[in-house]
Scaffold this active site. Structure first.
Site, PDB file in Angstrom:
ATOM      1  N   GLU A   2       6.171   1.350  -6.302  1.00 30.98           N
ATOM      2  CA  GLU A   2       7.625   1.281  -6.447  1.00 30.98           C
ATOM      3  C   GLU A   2       8.001  -0.168  -6.697  1.00 30.98           C
ATOM      4  O   GLU A   2       7.202  -1.077  -6.505  1.00 30.98           O
ATOM      5  CB  GLU A   2       8.331   1.805  -5.190  1.00 30.98           C
ATOM      6  CG  GLU A   2       8.064   0.994  -3.924  1.00 30.98           C
ATOM      7  CD  GLU A   2       8.976  -0.221  -3.737  1.00 30.98           C
ATOM      8  OE1 GLU A   2      10.104  -0.211  -4.273  1.00 30.98           O
ATOM      9  OE2 GLU A   2       8.547  -1.188  -3.087  1.00 30.98           O
ATOM     10  N   HIS A  33      13.010   1.413  -2.947  1.00 31.64           N
ATOM     11  CA  HIS A  33      14.246   0.783  -2.500  1.00 31.64           C
ATOM     12  C   HIS A  33      15.416   1.744  -2.715  1.00 31.64           C
ATOM     13  O   HIS A  33      16.355   1.501  -3.473  1.00 31.64           O
ATOM     14  CB  HIS A  33      14.477  -0.526  -3.253  1.00 31.64           C
ATOM     15  CG  HIS A  33      13.565  -1.634  -2.809  1.00 31.64           C
ATOM     16  ND1 HIS A  33      12.216  -1.644  -3.082  1.00 31.64           N
ATOM     17  CD2 HIS A  33      13.819  -2.769  -2.107  1.00 31.64           C
ATOM     18  CE1 HIS A  33      11.670  -2.740  -2.572  1.00 31.64           C
ATOM     19  NE2 HIS A  33      12.617  -3.428  -1.970  1.00 31.64           N
ATOM     20  N   SER A  35       8.340  -3.049   0.694  1.00 26.34           N
ATOM     21  CA  SER A  35       8.759  -4.187  -0.123  1.00 26.34           C
ATOM     22  C   SER A  35       7.825  -5.372   0.130  1.00 26.34           C
ATOM     23  O   SER A  35       6.616  -5.261  -0.051  1.00 26.34           O
ATOM     24  CB  SER A  35      10.226  -4.527   0.179  1.00 26.34           C
ATOM     25  OG  SER A  35      10.736  -5.457  -0.757  1.00 26.34           O
TER      26      SER A  35
END
Length: 325
Positions: A222, A295, A122
């Site tokens: 992602e 995630h 992230s």
């Protein structure tokens, strides 16, 4: 493999591993905006049961607005953790936002000679790419402390790679419609790199983006909470900047909640987004969906900056990489 109720049924790491936990980004907060000590302690108990011995940096217990301390506190703690000589791993508290605020405060000359591996995903993507650009060092995209609050067995098994264990090739099924043309079997060798799409796009044109190091690479992506049209806009930025065309393959993980903003039939969906980007790329560059990463609970741990091999046989995808000697 089915999900276990808790980490107690999982095989612990042996020997025990020393893990330093800084907090370079957001703090773990309740809905009321206070530090959520209960959630943090649950995650700590979980990694301890898995054979990890945590050392928490001071900023883990600090709060400045939504952050785990001021920029200076977060940078100091993070750098201290990275320069440790008696730890097996640096693993942040969580992601969110904040890493890009501290990159300019880090001593990259010192970090270049550090040897402790670091893992995160992230917001941590900003550090992964900056580390590669500034030092040539590789790092890991994978779980952070709060990912272990309810650990998934697949996640734990794939995480063993950060401690030198070999979990074997990463294998999954991809959507045949997006793979591209060519023969039924495809093989690509290049530097594996990537992470969060939003963070990657945000670093374009900055000193933190490793453009030279990633040319001819294998890119994985992602994101979370980004509507499908925003995903398309970010992918278009990478495409128009020439980044996507310079890759040998593009691996797509989870784009969680991308279709939540769909309001009517014909509205922009993730499937339409990926189909459009596919149409703008040469057929020789496969786009492989289904990578178990993002995630989501069932996520792999992947290196950023190591030589890798990606193989397709029909829609069956496999990824392996070479660890430095």
């Amino acid at each position: 493999m089915t999900k276990q109720a808790d980490s107690g049924a999982l095989k612990p790491f042996e020997p025990p591993r020393r893990v330093i936990i800084p907090a370079p980004s957001y703090q773990v907060l309740t809905r009321g905006g206070e530090i959520d000590h209960e959630r943090r302690e649950k995650a700590i108990a979980s990694i301890e049961s898995l054979g990890m011995i945590p050392t928490l940096m001071g900023g883990v217990f600090e709060q400045t607005a939504r952050f785990a301390g001021t920029d200076e506190v977060r940078a100091r703690d993070f750098e201290t953790a990275l320069l440790s000589t008696d730890a097996d791993l640096v693993m942040p508290l969580r992601g969110g936002y904040g890493m890009t605020q501290v990159l300019h405060l880090l001593d990259w000359d010192k970090i270049a000679s550090a040897r402790v591996p670091a893992v995160g995903f992230s917001d941590f993507t900003a550090f992964n790419l900056a580390l590669l650009a500034k030092t040539g060092r590789f790092s890991w995209q994978g779980p952070m402390l709060m990912s272990f609050a309810n650990p998934d067995p697949f996640m734990v098994e794939r995480f063993r790679v950060v401690f030198g264990e070999n979990p074997g090739p990463l294998v999954w099924e991809a959507d045949p419609a997006l793979l591209g043309g060519g023969s039924a079997k495809f093989r690509a060798v290049g530097t594996l790199w990537g992470g969060n799409l939003c963070l990657i796009e945000s670093l374009l044109g900055t000193p933190w983006f490793p453009e030279r190091e990633t040319e001819g690479g294998i890119l994985f992506l992602e994101d979370v909470g980004e509507a499908a049209y925003r995903v398309e806009r970010m992918l278009l930025t990478l495409l128009e900047a020439g980044i996507l065309h310079k890759q040998k393959a593009i691996l797509l993980g989870a784009f969680t909640n991308a279709d939540d903003a769909v309001r009517f039939e014909g509205d922009q969906t993730l499937a339409r987004t990926l189909s459009y980007i596919r149409s703008r790329l040469p057929q020789s560059i496969p786009m492989a969906t289904g990578l178990p990463f993002g995630h989501i609970e069932r996520k792999a741990t992947l290196p950023v900056g190591l030589p890798a091999e990606f193989v397709l046989e029909g829609s069956s995808a496999a990824l392996t990489w070479s660890m430095p000697s």
